[in-house]
Structures are given as C-alpha cells and as structure tokens.
Write a protein that holds these residues in place. Structure first.
Motif, mmCIF file in Angstrom:
data_model
loop_
_atom_site.group_PDB
_atom_site.id
_atom_site.type_symbol
_atom_site.label_atom_id
_atom_site.label_comp_id
_atom_site.label_asym_id
_atom_site.label_seq_id
_atom_site.Cartn_x
_atom_site.Cartn_y
_atom_site.Cartn_z
ATOM 1 N N LEU A 124 0.818 -1.204 0.000
ATOM 2 C CA LEU A 124 0.000 0.000 0.000
ATOM 3 C C LEU A 124 0.855 1.258 0.000
ATOM 4 O O LEU A 124 0.598 2.201 -0.749
ATOM 5 N N TRP A 125 1.891 1.269 0.814
ATOM 6 C CA TRP A 125 2.754 2.446 0.884
ATOM 7 C C TRP A 125 3.522 2.657 -0.408
ATOM 8 O O TRP A 125 3.770 3.788 -0.810
ATOM 9 N N LYS A 126 3.903 1.584 -1.069
ATOM 10 C CA LYS A 126 4.590 1.731 -2.359
ATOM 11 C C LYS A 126 3.629 2.267 -3.415
ATOM 12 O O LYS A 126 4.008 3.090 -4.250
ATOM 13 N N LEU A 127 2.383 1.807 -3.409
ATOM 14 C CA LEU A 127 1.397 2.296 -4.372
ATOM 15 C C LEU A 127 1.114 3.779 -4.184
ATOM 16 O O LEU A 127 0.887 4.502 -5.143
ATOM 17 N N ASP A 128 1.106 4.222 -2.937
ATOM 18 C CA ASP A 128 0.800 5.619 -2.635
ATOM 19 C C ASP A 128 2.053 6.486 -2.503
ATOM 20 O O ASP A 128 1.966 7.634 -2.082
ATOM 21 N N ASP A 129 3.228 5.930 -2.837
ATOM 22 C CA ASP A 129 4.500 6.647 -2.713
ATOM 23 C C ASP A 129 4.707 7.201 -1.307
ATOM 24 O O ASP A 129 5.206 8.299 -1.118
ATOM 25 N N ASN A 130 4.315 6.425 -0.322
ATOM 26 C CA ASN A 130 4.455 6.822 1.081
ATOM 27 C C ASN A 130 5.540 5.956 1.716
ATOM 28 O O ASN A 130 5.266 5.043 2.472
ATOM 29 N N THR A 131 6.773 6.256 1.383
ATOM 30 C CA THR A 131 7.890 5.424 1.855
ATOM 31 C C THR A 131 8.623 6.039 3.036
ATOM 32 O O THR A 131 9.685 5.561 3.420
ATOM 33 N N ILE A 132 8.041 7.055 3.647
ATOM 34 C CA ILE A 132 8.697 7.759 4.750
ATOM 35 C C ILE A 132 8.961 6.829 5.931
ATOM 36 O O ILE A 132 10.038 6.856 6.521
ATOM 37 N N ILE A 133 7.997 5.993 6.274
ATOM 38 C CA ILE A 133 8.164 5.142 7.457
ATOM 39 C C ILE A 133 8.470 3.688 7.082
ATOM 40 O O ILE A 133 8.264 2.779 7.875
ATOM 41 N N MET A 134 8.996 3.499 5.885
ATOM 42 C CA MET A 134 9.341 2.153 5.439
ATOM 43 C C MET A 134 10.439 1.544 6.305
ATOM 44 O O MET A 134 10.455 0.330 6.530
ATOM 45 N N ASP A 135 11.348 2.361 6.832
ATOM 46 C CA ASP A 135 12.412 1.853 7.711
ATOM 47 C C ASP A 135 11.831 1.232 8.980
ATOM 48 O O ASP A 135 12.285 0.187 9.434
ATOM 49 N N GLU A 136 10.812 1.889 9.527
ATOM 50 C CA GLU A 136 10.152 1.350 10.722
ATOM 51 C C GLU A 136 9.480 0.009 10.404
ATOM 52 O O GLU A 136 9.545 -0.935 11.186
ATOM 53 N N LEU A 137 8.861 -0.061 9.233
ATOM 54 C CA LEU A 137 8.227 -1.312 8.818
ATOM 55 C C LEU A 137 9.269 -2.415 8.661
ATOM 56 O O LEU A 137 9.046 -3.554 9.085
ATOM 57 N N ASN A 138 10.403 -2.094 8.066
ATOM 58 C CA ASN A 138 11.471 -3.082 7.895
ATOM 59 C C ASN A 138 12.001 -3.560 9.243
ATOM 60 O O ASN A 138 12.326 -4.741 9.407
ATOM 61 N N SER A 139 12.075 -2.650 10.200
ATOM 62 C CA SER A 139 12.512 -3.017 11.547
ATOM 63 C C SER A 139 11.520 -3.988 12.197
ATOM 64 O O SER A 139 11.915 -4.998 12.792
ATOM 65 N N ARG A 140 10.241 -3.682 12.069
ATOM 66 C CA ARG A 140 9.215 -4.572 12.624
ATOM 67 C C ARG A 140 9.214 -5.931 11.911
ATOM 68 O O ARG A 140 9.002 -6.962 12.534
ATOM 69 N N GLN A 141 9.463 -5.898 10.602
ATOM 70 C CA GLN A 141 9.529 -7.150 9.842
ATOM 71 C C GLN A 141 10.694 -7.998 10.331
ATOM 72 O O GLN A 141 10.578 -9.211 10.462
ATOM 73 N N ALA A 142 11.826 -7.370 10.619
ATOM 74 C CA ALA A 142 12.992 -8.096 11.124
ATOM 75 C C ALA A 142 12.689 -8.730 12.478
ATOM 76 O O ALA A 142 13.072 -9.885 12.732
ATOM 77 N N GLN A 143 11.983 -8.008 13.346
ATOM 78 C CA GLN A 143 11.586 -8.560 14.643
ATOM 79 C C GLN A 143 10.651 -9.751 14.451
ATOM 80 O O GLN A 143 10.771 -10.768 15.137
ATOM 81 N N LEU A 144 9.734 -9.615 13.512
ATOM 82 C CA LEU A 144 8.798 -10.716 13.226
ATOM 83 C C LEU A 144 9.550 -11.924 12.685
ATOM 84 O O LEU A 144 9.269 -13.065 13.081
ATOM 85 N N ASP A 145 10.500 -11.685 11.800
ATOM 86 C CA ASP A 145 11.285 -12.785 11.242
ATOM 87 C C ASP A 145 12.047 -13.532 12.337
ATOM 88 O O ASP A 145 12.165 -14.769 12.292
ATOM 89 N N LYS A 146 12.546 -12.803 13.326
ATOM 90 C CA LYS A 146 13.238 -13.446 14.455
ATOM 91 C C LYS A 146 12.282 -14.334 15.244
ATOM 92 O O LYS A 146 12.636 -15.451 15.634
#
Length: 168
Positions: A124-146
């Motif tokens: 959704l964020w990529k479709l709307d060009d809303n990549t400002i908080i993508m780093d936070e999402l990647n951090s949460r994804q890394a925690q989930l992967d762990k």
C-alpha cells in the motif's frame, strides 16, 4: 483477502480520474438539485441553506449508489482492491496490541496476521509513494522474522484469513 500485484500506474490514473469525476459530479449535481429546489420552493427570507444542504446530500448519495453499483467494473478493479486492502489492514491495526503480545508467545495466527499486515502495508505504501516510514516497517519485519525463526514456523500470507482476528 489475498494480496495481489497491481499496476501502480493504472491504479493511480484510475483513482485520480474517479476522485476528480466524483468531485465534478458533486459540484454540478449539488448546484443542479439545490437550484431546482430553490426555484420550486423559494424562501422569502433569502436563506436557502437547507436546499443547498439537501442538494449536497442527494448528490453524495447518488455518487455513493453509483460507485456501489459499478464497484466490480474492470475500471475500478485496482481502486476497489486498495480500498478493501485498507479495510483489511485497519481491522488488524485495531487488534495490533493483542496480536503483538500473542506473537511474542509464539501464536501462529498472530504471527501470520502480522506478516500479512506488514506485507499489505508495504504494498500500500509503495502504491501511494508513502515510503517515509518504510524503515520502521522493515525493523518490525525483522523482529517478526526473528520470532518466526525462534518458534520454527513457516508463514504464507496466502493462508491469512480475517477469521484469525476473532480470537484476539
């Protein structure tokens, strides 16, 4: 709801046209309805607020009915998909605290819901060009992967079903 790849250009083009069309129809329809009512039922005091408000309400209802009737038209495929994705993600967001707590306990359903939420948000964020908080999402994804690795699970977002959320 399954996540599908959609054409960003087509989505943005169709969304913009739908929004502009709705705005133009709302403006023109509101004026048409309110001016017709004012001509039929003039107010000697000169206050026509109620007729103007009724014009806006009638036109907004007509637009809503029109969009509802044609929601499955090919032209609205991407727009409808994104609208439904936002609704689905909103349902998860309302249960996020409970899901995160259950995920830390190793609940497979909670982990799957979070995985779906992160994947859907990323799309959704990529479709709307809303990549400002993508780093936070990647951090949460890394925690989930762990957590997924810790509990030795395999998650497939195609297995996500909204019914999972009823437990939380």
């Amino acid at each position: 709801m399954k996540l599908i790849d959609i054409d960003k250009g087509r989505y943005r083009r169709h969304l913009n046209r739908v929004l502009i069309g709705c705005a133009l129809v709302l403006a023109a329809g509101s004026l048409l309805v309110s001016q017709t009512l004012i001509a039929l039922f003039p107010d000697p005091d000169g206050s026509h607020f109620h007729w103007n408000a009724l014009g806006v309400l009638v036109t907004a209802a007509a637009i809503g009915l029109g969009l509802s009737k044609y929601r499955h038209h090919d032209y609205l495929t991407e727009v409808l998909y994104v609208w439904e994705l936002k609704q689905s993600l909103n349902k998860i967001t309302r249960k996020m605290r409970k899901l995160e707590a259950a995920a830390k306990e190793g609940d497979a359903g909670a982990l799957l819901a979070l995985q779906y939420s992160y994947a859907g948000s990323r799309q959704l964020w990529k479709l709307d060009d809303n990549t400002i908080i993508m780093d936070e999402l990647n951090s949460r994804q890394a925690q989930l992967d762990k957590l997924v690795a810790q509990y030795d699970l395999t998650l497939n977002i195609d297995d996500y079903d909204e019914k999972i959320l009823k437990r939380f």
